[in-house]
Design a protein around this motif. Structure first.
Motif: not given
Ligand code: HEM
Ligand code: FES
Lengths: 144, 360
Positions: B87-98, B260-275
């Motif tokens: 929740l805290i992370r989603n709020v931080h991300s959404w609030s940044a955009n708003l 609550l309804y639009f969680p912020w994606e985390l996605g895969p970890k950065a890899d400097p050896f992947l395209p």
């Protein structure tokens, strides 16, 4: 014309001020500059067996800290190129269907020899030399 | 009716520190009532979202660990293990955009009401700096989870600085903390995001709010020309502040809904050896610059296309910041003023490029 006492003191203080400004900006600036990399320069990397590498496919090899893309064409020839796009630093990929190299960041296209064909990349990808010695793939930098 | 304890404390302080200047600063301001009054609330909305950023950001700080081997893992830990961490992370991300959104809205509304004119030049300049820092917050925060998308966005965003002649390479090196985007870049961005920018932002915000409070609200032309008995105002304190608070509640509800309804994606970890994955795009508020760069040919005049683009946006930004000093004078009798036309063109350009960036 004697320099008034006030003017003299102003100049003195001004010089002192400039001096201390320089005395703290220089160390701060130097602190912020990253150190040059101390890692040993890699010149050769082994990349597995040639027979185990399927044709029309690619792999990204760690060449020290640099990514290098190793491609085996349909006819079985190897080529190795710097995998860092010459446009803005993204990492490229080999497209099996078009047999070209794509940079997904801004749709830059290179051919299999690294020549930039379309999109924003301004330069070709730098080539490495690939040799197969006893079925072992060996990639080396080309010394120019 | 004043609570007697409260008035006792006030008297105690008053006797020692003389609160009258503060009291005056709070109470002298009146807010004009007219059909465009709604725009007076946009800055307050941005302020509210900034407060949320400080609170949620400080909370994230308790579990977040910068570093190539720990940043991604710690954000994953926050959203999967820590109670209400998601929740805290989603709020931080959404609030940044708003927040960025409301800052833009606020800026364009004061532009069209021509509130930047004398005597409010410095209010405009400080506001513009706040927008710049808000975007810097977004750019530096974006890298912190060390995921694939952020990694490539940062590679591109910092590499482009390198096209600036003479100083470009040096700035790029300083930003990245080395030749490439690595853990060193992450450390630098982290320091900038959680220490440097909050400090600078708060100082400039303090100035901005002080100017507004001191000078009172700008009255648009139609309103200031009214005869005195037709002008309606409400006191800033407490009436307008309570209305402000009502909007804050509405924004808070919107923020909760999004988080609550639009969680912020985390996605895969950065890899400097992947395209780089297909379809990478910067955050929406950088999209118009990104899209414009795409349309530039590789060479403009004697310059590299990218360099031209960067120069263009920097010069345009500088002019925009100095609008109060450069603005074309109003033409009496014109139906629509030259500055209004310029504002509309800028807005259309930005919106069109952003939309194109989304659909292509
Ligand atoms: C004192 C103020 C702030 C602190 C201490 C802070 C702290 C943090 C921390 C620790 C993270 C990493 C954890 C995570 O990614 O969820 C983060 C991410 C982020 N921050 Fe902040 N932040 C502050 C203010 C802001 C502001 C004002 C903005 C934007 C206007 C902002 C935008 C972002 C963004 C976009 C992310 C990435 C979110 C994500 O993808 O998870 N931050 N911040
Ligand atoms: S970074 Fe490869 S095309 Fe832009």
């Amino acid at each position: 014309m004697a320099l008034s006492r006030k003017k003299f003191l102003d100049i003195l203080i001004g010089l002192g001020g400039f001096g201390s400004l320089a005395a703290f900006t220089y160390p701060i600036f130097s602190y912020l500059r990253p150190l040059p990399s101390t890692e040993a320069k890699v010149n050769t990397v082994k990349a597995g067996t040639a027979s185990g590498f399927p044709p029309n496919s690619s792999q990204i090899i760690k060449f020290g800290r640099k990514p290098v893309i190793l491609i085996k064409s349909e006819s079985g020839e190897f080529s190795a190129l710097e995998a860092t796009c010459t446009h803005l630093d993204c990492i490229v990929q080999y497209k099996k269907d078009t047999k070209q190299i794509l940079c997904a960041c801004h749709n830059g296209i290179y051919d299999i020899s690294g020549q930039n064909l379309s999109g924003p990349p301004p330069k070709p990808l730098q080539a490495y030399s690939v040799k197969v010695i006893d079925d072992e793939i060996v990639i080396t930098t080309i010394v120019t | 009716m004043k609570n007697s304890l409260q008035s006792k404390i006030e008297n105690w302080l008053d006797e020692r520190y003389d609160l009258s200047p503060i009291r005056k600063l709070i109470t002298h301001k009146k807010v004009p009532l007219h059909k465009h009054s709604v725009w007076y609330y946009m800055g307050g909305a941005a302020l509210f979202l900034f407060i949320i950023q400080v609170i949620t950001g400080t909370m994230l700080l308790l579990y977040y660990k910068p570093g190539e081997e720990s940043a991604y893992e710690s954000v994953r830990f926050i959203i999967t293990k820590v109670k209400f961490g998601w929740l805290i992370r989603n709020v931080h991300s959404w609030s940044a955009n708003l927040m960025v959104f409301f800052v833009f809205l606020h800026m364009f509304s004061v532009f069209f009401m021509k509130a930047y004119k004398k005597p409010r030049e410095l209010t405009w300049v400080t506001g513009f700096l706040l927008l710049g820092i808000a975007m810097g917050f977004g750019f530096s925060g974006y890298l912190l989870p060390w995921n694939e998308l952020a990694f490539f966005a940062t590679k591109v965003g910092t590499d482009i600085v390198g096209v600036i002649p003479i100083v470009g390479e040096e700035i790029k090196l300083m930003l990245r903390g080395g030749e490439d985007v690595t853990g060193a870049t992450l450390s630098r961005f982290f320091g900038i995001h959680v220490a440097v920018m909050p400090a600078i932002f708060m100082m400039i915000l303090g100035l901005h709010l002080f100017f507004v409070q001191k000078q009172g609200m700008h009255e648009p032309e139609g309103f200031s020309k009214l005869p005195d008995e037709k002008k309606k105002y409400i006191p800033f304190f407490p009436n307008f502040m309570l209305k402000d608070a009502t909007l804050w509640l509405v924004i808070f509800a919107l923020l909760s809904f999004l988080a609550l309804y639009f969680p912020w994606e985390l996605g895969p970890k950065a890899d400097p050896f992947l395209p780089a994955p297909e379809g990478i795009k910067p955050e929406w508020y950088f999209l118009f610059t990104f899209q414009t760069l795409k349309y530039l040919p590789s060479h403009v005049l004697f310059m590299d296309g990218e360099l031209f683009g960067i120069l263009f946006f920097n010069v345009a930004g500088l002019i925009w910041m100095l609008i109060p000093f450069l603005a074309i004078k109003d033409r009496p009798g014109w139906k629509i003023q030259p500055m209004t036309v310029i504002g509309i063109l800028v807005l259309i350009f930005m919106i069109a490029m952003t939309v194109l960036g989304f659909i292509t």
